[in-house]
Scaffold this active site. Structure first.
Site, PDB file in Angstrom:
ATOM      1  N   GLY A 245       0.690  -1.151   0.049  1.00 45.33           N
ATOM      2  CA  GLY A 245       0.085   0.098   0.069  1.00 45.33           C
ATOM      3  C   GLY A 245       0.599   1.334   0.192  1.00 45.33           C
ATOM      4  CD  GLU A 281       0.537  -9.422   1.426  1.00 46.44           C
ATOM      5  OE1 GLU A 281      -0.343  -8.580   1.170  1.00 46.44           O
ATOM      6  OE2 GLU A 281       0.527 -10.498   1.672  1.00 46.44           O
ATOM      7  N   GLY A 283       4.143  -3.675  -3.570  1.00 46.62           N
ATOM      8  CA  GLY A 283       4.215  -3.783  -5.049  1.00 46.62           C
ATOM      9  C   GLY A 283       4.735  -2.492  -5.714  1.00 46.62           C
ATOM     10  NE  ARG A 284       0.322   2.190  -6.025  1.00 47.77           N
ATOM     11  CZ  ARG A 284      -0.664   2.073  -6.786  1.00 47.77           C
ATOM     12  NH1 ARG A 284      -0.587   2.857  -7.837  1.00 47.77           N
ATOM     13  NH2 ARG A 284      -1.698   1.616  -6.496  1.00 47.77           N
ATOM     14  NE  ARG A 320      -2.047   3.271 -11.267  1.00 51.70           N
ATOM     15  CZ  ARG A 320      -2.203   4.509 -10.703  1.00 51.70           C
ATOM     16  NH1 ARG A 320      -1.603   5.233 -11.306  1.00 51.70           N
ATOM     17  NH2 ARG A 320      -2.733   4.577  -9.685  1.00 51.70           N
ATOM     18  CE1 TYR A 324      -8.233   1.772 -10.161  1.00 49.51           C
ATOM     19  CE2 TYR A 324      -6.008   1.993 -11.177  1.00 49.51           C
ATOM     20  CZ  TYR A 324      -7.136   1.124 -10.688  1.00 49.51           C
ATOM     21  OH  TYR A 324      -6.995  -0.269 -10.725  1.00 49.51           O
ATOM     22  CB  CYS A 350     -12.727   4.064 -30.685  1.00 53.42           C
ATOM     23  SG  CYS A 350     -11.702   4.011 -32.234  1.00 53.42           S
ATOM     24  CE1 TYR A 379      -0.848  -3.479  -8.577  1.00 48.16           C
ATOM     25  CE2 TYR A 379      -0.045  -1.626  -7.901  1.00 48.16           C
ATOM     26  CZ  TYR A 379      -0.461  -2.697  -7.713  1.00 48.16           C
ATOM     27  OH  TYR A 379      -0.401  -3.419  -6.429  1.00 48.16           O
TER      28      TYR A 379
HETATM   29  N1  LLP Z   1      -1.317  -7.207  -0.994  1.00 46.41           N
HETATM   30  C1  LLP Z   1      -2.344  -7.322  -1.318  1.00 46.41           C
HETATM   31  C2  LLP Z   1      -3.269  -8.180  -0.683  1.00 46.41           C
HETATM   32  C3  LLP Z   1      -2.833  -6.524  -2.384  1.00 46.41           C
HETATM   33  O1  LLP Z   1      -4.210  -6.685  -2.761  1.00 46.41           O
HETATM   34  C4  LLP Z   1      -1.950  -5.622  -3.134  1.00 46.41           C
HETATM   35  C5  LLP Z   1      -2.663  -4.766  -4.104  1.00 46.41           C
HETATM   36  C6  LLP Z   1      -0.840  -5.278  -2.342  1.00 46.41           C
HETATM   37  C7  LLP Z   1      -0.329  -6.288  -1.516  1.00 46.41           C
HETATM   38  C8  LLP Z   1       0.277  -4.486  -3.031  1.00 46.41           C
HETATM   39  O2  LLP Z   1      -0.146  -3.165  -3.041  1.00 46.41           O
HETATM   40  P1  LLP Z   1       0.765  -2.079  -3.325  1.00 46.41           P
HETATM   41  O3  LLP Z   1       1.872  -2.178  -2.524  1.00 46.41           O
HETATM   42  O4  LLP Z   1       1.175  -2.112  -4.764  1.00 46.41           O
HETATM   43  O5  LLP Z   1      -0.148  -0.820  -3.282  1.00 46.41           O
HETATM   44  N2  LLP Z   1      -4.495  -1.336 -10.183  1.00 46.41           N
HETATM   45  C9  LLP Z   1      -4.232  -0.248  -8.933  1.00 46.41           C
HETATM   46  C10 LLP Z   1      -3.803  -1.057  -7.732  1.00 46.41           C
HETATM   47  C11 LLP Z   1      -4.512  -2.153  -7.194  1.00 46.41           C
HETATM   48  C12 LLP Z   1      -3.818  -2.958  -5.937  1.00 46.41           C
HETATM   49  C13 LLP Z   1      -4.355  -4.199  -5.679  1.00 46.41           C
HETATM   50  N3  LLP Z   1      -3.793  -4.757  -4.502  1.00 46.41           N
HETATM   51  C14 LLP Z   1      -3.458   0.932  -9.570  1.00 46.41           C
HETATM   52  O6  LLP Z   1      -3.030   0.922 -10.645  1.00 46.41           O
HETATM   53  O7  LLP Z   1      -3.639   1.880  -8.662  1.00 46.41           O
END
Ligand code: LLP
Length: 428
Positions: A245, A281, A283-284, A320, A324, A350, A379
């Site tokens: 997150g 966890e 990601g981003r 994105r 969003y 389109c 993403y």
């Molecule tokens: N753990 C779980 C259980 C998750 O569902 C997610 C992301 C993460 C970790 C990683 O979250 P991060 O650190 O990346 O914020 N497509 C959207 C983001 C969707 C995130 C879904 N879950 C976007 O482009 O903003």
């Protein structure tokens, strides 16, 4: 008359001629556009920063594969000692193929199928983050058939507002994710009925692109109170997974991301005294700012009300902004200062929603100009599609002046592979 006197506006000098020591004009000429480029060094820096922040804690970083699932990126994560947070059998296979050991893989998501659970058990993953009672029973059933013990954590829905976009908020009671503490309490109370599931962990993930520490603090304090209650009731925990997150900077001068050290300090404070393993966890945070989408200007269209900058990248490449209303900085690759112009930046798809930016001030552009859409490492490609029959873009990994193509551009034949005329009609 020179250009500057025609435009009574400030010059915009922000540009990105190079990325990780690689000349972007040369790269785009060689590989074509749209092209995703990722900086290995930028990713390593983020990993190192987070590891340093975690110093002294028993913590495993399980990279959220969904953010960017390219094999080369996963390999880089694996080589750095990271594990993976997966949400499907496909992500499991990608992670394993890239060399991430099963013992460092956790499996999240509300819709795990029995087949996926079985595949994950066969691979020997570390843990399931369980999102419903029905899923808990499914894991028990599948593990019983396999005669193995599955490790499980309850995903807690702490009913906390992550103060982010509604579509990427996951920790409110109204969201589909996790279970309430009241329900989790019952799971632990009845834990002895589980013969093939070792329920000894908690998990929480409240949302994505979070730029404020307070929601993290609130969620972790709720989880910590529950952990202490469980410990007092004779249910010691092996792990607490604090999810992902952490937000990033999409808009220079505007977004203020949380510092990794401050984030980990909140974890340290909330979970002080916890002697099990911490799982994270992200990601981003690890990949977003390490990626750009290179795209060329196809043409400038003077509409009756707006001026459109039509790019060769579209919503199918980077969803994105359409999905969003997300802001991504867009900068020219060439460094010469140019007067500012205002554009609606759009792709060729389109749909009116195929818009990267509305009313964006950019250096004046001409057809053929190369632009970098920034913050595209997370993403971006992982959410790409072939909508409008546009083949998937290529991806390249940059590393200190060198590059390696890590996904070649999809061909038309690859795009339609698997489709066929309706000819072999059968009754089900
Ligand atoms: N753990 C779980 C259980 C998750 O569902 C997610 C992301 C993460 C970790 C990683 O979250 P991060 O650190 O990346 O914020 N497509 C959207 C983001 C969707 C995130 C879904 N879950 C976007 O482009 O903003």
């Amino acid at each position: 008359m020179n250009v500057s006197s025609r435009h009574d506006k400030p010059f915009v000098a922000t540009s990105q001629p190079e990325f990780d020591g690689v000349d972007l004009q040369a790269l785009a000429s060689r590989l074509g556009t749209p092209l995703y480029a990722y900086s290995a060094n930028a990713i390593r820096q983020r990993i190192d920063g987070l590891k340093t922040a975690l110093d002294g804690l028993d913590a495993t970083i399980c990279y959220a594969v969904k953010a960017n699932s390219n094999r080369a990126i996963l390999q880089l994560m694996g080589e750095a000692g990271l594990g993976a947070d997966i949400v499907s059998a496909g992500e499991l296979r990608r992670a394993l193929d890239a060399g991430i050991p099963a013992a460092r893989i956790v499996f999240s998501g509300v819709g795990k199928t029995e087949d996926e659970i079985d595949t994950a058990l066969a691979a020997g993953i570390a843990r399931f983050n369980v999102e419903s009672l029905d899923e808990l029973h499914a894991i028990e059933r599948v593990a019983a058939v396999r005669q193995v013990m599955a490790n499980a954590a309850v995903r807690i829905n702490p009913d906390v507002d992550a103060l982010t976009h509604a579509k990427i908020s996951t920790g409110r009671a109204e969201n589909k994710f996790g279970v309430s503490i009241a329900e989790a309490r019952r799971w632990f109370a009845e834990r002895s009925q589980l013969k093939h599931v070792r329920l000894d962990g908690l998990h929480v993930h409240i949302g994505s692109q979070i730029l404020d520490l307070d929601p993290f603090r609130l969620a972790l304090h709720r989880v910590a109170a529950f952990w202490r209650e469980l410990a007092a009731a004779g249910h010691p925990l092996a792990s607490i997974d604090v999810g992902g997150g952490l937000g990033v900077r999409y808009r220079a001068g505007q977004d203020q991301p949380i510092d990794a050290t401050d984030y980990v300090q909140v974890i340290r404070e909330a979970l002080a005294g916890f002697d099990g393993r911490l799982l994270l966890e992200p990601g981003r945070y690890l990949v977003a700012e390490a990626g750009i989408l290179l795209t060329r200007v196809l043409r400038i269209k003077e509409g009756t009300e707006r001026r459109f900058l039509v790019l060769d990248a579209a919503m199918n490449d980077l969803l994105r902004p359409s999905l969003y209303d997300a802001w991504h900085d867009i900068v020219p690759v060439s460094p010469e200062p140019r007067p500012t112009a205002t554009y609606d930046v759009v792709g060729p798809v389109c749909e009116t929603g195929d818009t990267f930016a509305r009313g964006r001030a950019l250096p004046e552009c001409a057809p053929g100009d190369l632009l970098a859409i920034q913050g595209a490492g997370a993403y971006g490609m992982s959410m790409a599609s072939t909508y409008n029959s546009r083949p998937l873009a290529a991806e390249v990994l940059l590393d200190g002046g060198r590059y390696a193509v890590v996904r070649r551009r999809q061909t038309f034949e690859e795009m339609v592979a698997g489709e066929q005329p309706a000819q072999d009609w059968q009754a089900p």
